[in-house]
Design a protein around this motif. Structure first.
Motif, short mmCIF file in Angstrom:
data_model
loop_
_atom_site.label_atom_id
_atom_site.label_comp_id
_atom_site.label_asym_id
_atom_site.label_seq_id
_atom_site.Cartn_x
_atom_site.Cartn_y
_atom_site.Cartn_z
N GLU A 40 2.61 1.87 -7.06
CA GLU A 40 3.61 2.44 -6.15
C GLU A 40 4.86 2.86 -6.91
O GLU A 40 5.45 3.92 -6.64
N VAL A 43 4.13 6.16 -8.91
CA VAL A 43 4.05 7.41 -8.13
C VAL A 43 5.33 7.65 -7.33
O VAL A 43 5.51 8.74 -6.76
N ALA A 45 6.32 6.18 -4.50
CA ALA A 45 6.12 6.21 -3.05
C ALA A 45 5.43 4.92 -2.61
O ALA A 45 4.67 4.32 -3.37
N LEU A 47 2.61 3.11 -0.73
CA LEU A 47 1.23 3.51 -0.45
C LEU A 47 0.56 2.63 0.60
O LEU A 47 -0.37 3.10 1.26
N THR A 58 -0.22 4.27 4.06
CA THR A 58 0.83 5.17 4.51
C THR A 58 0.32 6.61 4.38
O THR A 58 -0.79 6.84 3.87
N ASP A 59 1.11 7.58 4.81
CA ASP A 59 0.71 8.98 4.65
C ASP A 59 0.51 9.30 3.16
O ASP A 59 -0.44 10.01 2.79
N GLU A 60 1.42 8.78 2.33
CA GLU A 60 1.28 9.00 0.89
C GLU A 60 0.03 8.31 0.35
O GLU A 60 -0.65 8.83 -0.54
N LEU A 63 -3.03 10.42 1.11
CA LEU A 63 -3.14 11.53 0.17
C LEU A 63 -3.67 11.05 -1.18
O LEU A 63 -4.59 11.67 -1.75
N LEU A 64 -3.12 9.93 -1.66
CA LEU A 64 -3.58 9.41 -2.95
C LEU A 64 -5.03 8.98 -2.86
O LEU A 64 -5.80 9.19 -3.82
#
Length: 297
Positions: A40, A43, A45, A47, A58-60, A63-64
């Motif tokens: 985390e 990146v 963000a 996660l 999470t939204d992030e 995506l990951l």
């Protein structure tokens, strides 16, 4: 971002639990939590949402997860293709060597190699370093395990971090077998069996500190085994490299180290600028990596 950490992240996303994922990954829960926190941070963000019963993305994190699945899938596919290429490597690697202790190290290298390249086989030729070097020059052998002293100026080589210790061979009922070590004085009046290689003979004579006229040299021999037969027959005491002697029947032939100690080094050598096939080329790469890892351990 390491592939290993991405696999950790995907395991947590799949299991929705850090504890269960840690069990499947065979690591501790604190270790996994620490790795996820570092991911985390790297990146930039958040996660994961850590709830009372489960972990959600999470939204992030979602995506990951999609990108991580693509990356890991591509890595797996590439590794599989490389393994398939490795499995297609085949042929015979011809290796010459003496009866040396470092053959045990050679066996470990070959074991690691055949696990990766199972279709490759080996032709092992046993001879003195001079004979092996001659066969390499003629292109009959690909690689040689050579005991020094030997001229290797025109060869690619790796010097092994293993000492070849000299010993005296004798019958178990020989009075010399009662000694812990054998000195030059112990052998002055003994019939001797020594190696026939001139450069190695010089090493032996230097150890005695005398000339050949001061010694009772009954035999010279190129390899240890036949010399041991003569020793067993009571025809003399043999000076030789320890090599494979520890694997012999000690009730028939025994040995003692020399004092002062005498030892030699050995090298794995191959002809420079020689066009090798894929099997030999990969074996040379393998032995370099194996010995580098061994030095670092």
């Amino acid at each position: 971002m390491e592939i290993r950490i991405l696999r950790y992240f995907l395991a947590v996303a799949r299991e929705e639990s850090i504890t269960r994922a840690a069990e499947l990954l065979h690591i501790t829960q604190p270790t996994l939590s620490r790795q996820l926190a570092q991911l985390e941070e790297s990146v930039g963000a958040k996660l994961l949402e850590r709830g009372a019963r489960k972990v959600t993305l999470t939204d992030e994190g979602i995506l990951l997860k999609r990108r991580a699945e693509e990356i890991v899938s591509l890595v797996d596919k590439t590794e599989k293709e490389l393994r398939r290429q490795d499995e297609l490597v085949e042929g015979t690697i011809a290796i010459g060597c003496g009866e040396l202790m470092s053959v045990t190290l050679l066996a470990e290298i070959i074991e690691a190699f055949v696990e990766k390249y199972p279709r490759v086989n080996f032709d092992l030729y046993t001879a003195t370093a001079d004979e092996v070097k001659e066969q390499i020059d003629r292109g009959v052998l690909d690689i040689g395990l050579l005991m020094e002293p030997i001229d290797i100026e025109k060869y690619g080589f790796i010097r092994l971090n293993m000492q070849e210790r000299w010993v005296a061979l004798m019958r178990p009922d020989d009075p010399l077998a009662q000694k812990e070590v054998i000195t030059p004085g112990d052998l002055v009046d003994q019939p001797l069996i020594i190696p026939r290689r001139p450069s190695v003979q010089n090493e032996v004579l230097n150890w005695f500190g005398g000339s050949p006229r001061d010694l009772k040299i009954r035999f010279t021999n190129n390899l240890t085994t036949n010399g041991a037969v003569m020793v067993h027959q009571g025809l003399g005491c043999a000076l030789t490299i320890e090599g494979a002697v520890p694997f012999w029947d000690q009730s028939k032939i025994t040995y003692r180290p020399l004092s002062p100690e005498m030892s030699a080094t050995s090298v794995l050598a191959w002809k420079r600028q020689q066009p090798f096939g894929p099997a030999v080329t990969k074996f040379i790469v393998c032995l370099k990596e194996f010995l580098k890892d061994a030095d670092e351990r």
